[in-house]
Scaffold this active site. Structure first.
Site, PDB file in Angstrom:
ATOM      1  N   ARG A 102       0.761  -1.201   0.057  1.00  0.00           N
ATOM      2  CA  ARG A 102      -0.205   0.041  -0.064  1.00  0.00           C
ATOM      3  C   ARG A 102       0.898   1.196   0.024  1.00  0.00           C
ATOM      4  NH1 ARG A 102      -2.300  -4.171   2.492  1.00  0.00           N
ATOM      5  NH2 ARG A 102      -4.270  -4.318   2.131  1.00  0.00           N
ATOM      6  N   HIS A 127      -1.095  -2.474  -4.340  1.00  0.00           N
ATOM      7  CA  HIS A 127      -0.282  -3.389  -5.548  1.00  0.00           C
ATOM      8  C   HIS A 127      -0.725  -2.844  -6.952  1.00  0.00           C
ATOM      9  CE1 HIS A 127      -0.179  -6.404  -2.318  1.00  0.00           C
ATOM     10  NE2 HIS A 127      -1.355  -6.824  -2.750  1.00  0.00           N
ATOM     11  N   HIS A 197       3.277 -12.671  -5.683  1.00  0.00           N
ATOM     12  CA  HIS A 197       2.123 -12.925  -4.672  1.00  0.00           C
ATOM     13  C   HIS A 197       1.582 -14.151  -4.712  1.00  0.00           C
ATOM     14  CE1 HIS A 197      -1.216 -11.653  -2.378  1.00  0.00           C
ATOM     15  NE2 HIS A 197      -1.033 -10.310  -2.555  1.00  0.00           N
ATOM     16  N   ASP A 267      -1.433  -9.838   8.510  1.00  0.00           N
ATOM     17  CA  ASP A 267      -1.340  -8.963   7.294  1.00  0.00           C
ATOM     18  C   ASP A 267      -0.344  -7.899   7.466  1.00  0.00           C
ATOM     19  OD1 ASP A 267      -1.642  -8.072   4.680  1.00  0.00           O
ATOM     20  OD2 ASP A 267      -3.906  -7.887   4.709  1.00  0.00           O
ATOM     21  N   GLU A 332       5.701 -12.065   0.901  1.00  0.00           N
ATOM     22  CA  GLU A 332       5.715 -11.360  -0.248  1.00  0.00           C
ATOM     23  C   GLU A 332       7.013 -10.370   0.091  1.00  0.00           C
ATOM     24  OE1 GLU A 332       2.042  -9.167  -1.064  1.00  0.00           O
ATOM     25  OE2 GLU A 332       1.310 -10.726   0.382  1.00  0.00           O
TER      26      GLU A 332
HETATM   27  C1  BGC Z   1      -2.406  -7.623   1.291  1.00  0.00           C
HETATM   28  C2  BGC Z   1      -3.401  -7.942   1.583  1.00  0.00           C
HETATM   29  C3  BGC Z   1      -4.410  -7.919   0.223  1.00  0.00           C
HETATM   30  C4  BGC Z   1      -3.779  -9.061  -0.538  1.00  0.00           C
HETATM   31  C5  BGC Z   1      -4.462  -9.435  -1.815  1.00  0.00           C
HETATM   32  C6  BGC Z   1      -1.629  -8.715   0.267  1.00  0.00           C
HETATM   33  O1  BGC Z   1      -0.242  -8.376  -0.059  1.00  0.00           O
HETATM   34  O2  BGC Z   1      -1.168  -7.390   2.177  1.00  0.00           O
HETATM   35  O3  BGC Z   1      -3.985  -7.108   2.400  1.00  0.00           O
HETATM   36  O4  BGC Z   1      -5.648  -8.508   0.659  1.00  0.00           O
HETATM   37  O5  BGC Z   1      -2.286  -8.950  -0.670  1.00  0.00           O
HETATM   38  O6  BGC Z   1      -4.760  -8.301  -2.347  1.00  0.00           O
END
Ligand code: BGC
Length: 367
Positions: A102, A127, A197, A267, A332
């Site tokens: 983010r 993303h 991812h 998360d 990640e």
């Molecule tokens: C994020 C999550 C998100 C996921 C899929 C992750 O990298 O931290 O908050 O829901 O990606 O979008």
């Protein structure tokens, strides 16, 4: 004479071994606008197989042996291109860019100029925006041991400045490592933070609560309700975020919820303990019943550990199976979230003349 014949034999064997990673290209369907998507199937002599598509640079399947040699697919994904294209929010297996994770309030200021990004996650940008690198069809070509994917992201793409040329190479090694090398160059100052991812389930089925995880980090980043770091990273000691010793995600997941009042699970972003600039272990994941082990090595400063919190069964994965909250977990490798707005964090700025150059390796073994 005998000695040199023996030496030649050894050389012949080792070169045939390194040539034993095979790469095959096939069709994976067409996008609605007619673009053809290719699938690269990369297999080594041990039978490990990675399947990667040009759409999103997605690792669609990764088969690795358990302690008895039986292969299982250890990543979540969809059966076909339509599945990936219809899936707006999971990012299964995809390459993420320009900025993985983010950016707070969907904007950042660089050299005095403010850039506005798509708001696609609460008030923030996640993303890379609405049409991030995960939704592009990359140009793909075979290279020894794998596939090279290239993408041109034009100046202003999803609000980011600079024409960016990106090349990502996936290669599989004979010793069961999936090696990912990312490079990018720009013609204007910009920010870059890429990741992969993949959602891991080393059992190939069930949930991940009993996997055993180690994260090589003394600090993590506490976050606000929108998952933006609140300030400086804090010690993990005495918190449910301490994975310095092997621990199951399930052991303290509810405490992690309580502490941050997010009610969802892990998360979060861990700041890795690093001693140099090369590849170092970020995390280790073991699955006791199959014996599969995944070690994540990277040169990146941080890792996001995510327990699939937003999978609610509405997205169907391979074989039409509903994907639920704890079906898989992500590790990640990346820079910390919101780094462009956090002057004390390691910089994600890329300037003309410099090369964004980073490597992450997923190393598989059995225990
Ligand atoms: C994020 C999550 C998100 C996921 C899929 C992750 O990298 O931290 O908050 O829901 O990606 O979008």
């Amino acid at each position: 004479m005998k000695f040199s014949v023996a030496l030649l034999a050894v050389l012949a064997v080792s070169s045939s071994l390194s040539a034993a990673v095979s790469v095959k290209r096939s069709d994976f369907g067409k996008m609605p606008d007619g673009q053809a998507v290719s699938l690269f199937t990369v297999t080594n002599a041990k039978g490990m197989e990675a399947r990667i598509i040009t759409y999103g640079g997605v690792v669609v399947s990764l088969k690795t042996p358990d302690r008895k040699g039986a292969l299982a697919d250890v990543v979540l994904g969809h059966d076909d291109l339509a599945g990936y294209m219809a899936d707006g929010g999971t990012y299964f297996g995809a390459l993420i860019g320009r900025y993985a994770n983010r950016i707070g309030k969907a904007q950042f200021t660089l050299d005095g100029k403010t850039y506005k990004l798509p708001v696609n996650n609460g008030p923030n940008s996640l993303h890379g925006g609405n049409e991030g690198f995960d939704k592009r069809n990359w140009a793909g070509r075979e290279v020894p041991g794998g596939v090279e994917l290239s993408l041109f992201s034009k100046d202003g793409d999803e609000g980011y400045p600079g024409n960016l040329k990106v090349v990502v190479t996936y290669t599989l090694t004979e010793d069961n490592r999936l090696h990912i090398h990312y490079t990018a160059t720009t013609d204007k100052p910009t920010v870059v933070n890429m990741s992969n991812h993949s959602y891991w389930n080393l059992k190939g089925d069930g949930d991940i609560l009993g996997h055993v995880l180690t994260i090589n980090a003394d600090k993590y980043s506490p976050v606000d309700a929108g998952l933006i770091p609140l300030g400086e990273p804090q010690p993990v000691a005495g918190t449910p975020f301490d994975f310095r010793k092997p621990t199951t995600p399930g052991a303290r997941i509810n405490q992690a919820n309580d502490q941050l009042k997010l009610g969802k699970g892990y998360d979060h972003n861990w700041v890795l303990n690093r001693t140099g600039t090369g590849l170092e272990m970020a995390a280790r994941l073991e699955e006791p019943t199959s014996g599969r082990v995944l070690e994540v090595y990277t040169d990146q400063p941080a890792v996001q550990f995510y327990t699939g919190n937003f999978l609610d069964g509405s997205v169907k994965g391979k074989g039409g199976k509903p994907m639920n909250q704890r079906t898989a977990l992500c590790l990640e490798t990346q820079h910390s979230p919101d780094s462009p707005n956090k002057p004390t964090y390691p910089s994600t700025v890329l300037r003309p003349g410099s090369v964004y150059d980073t490597t992450t390796e997923f190393r598989f073994s059995v225990k």
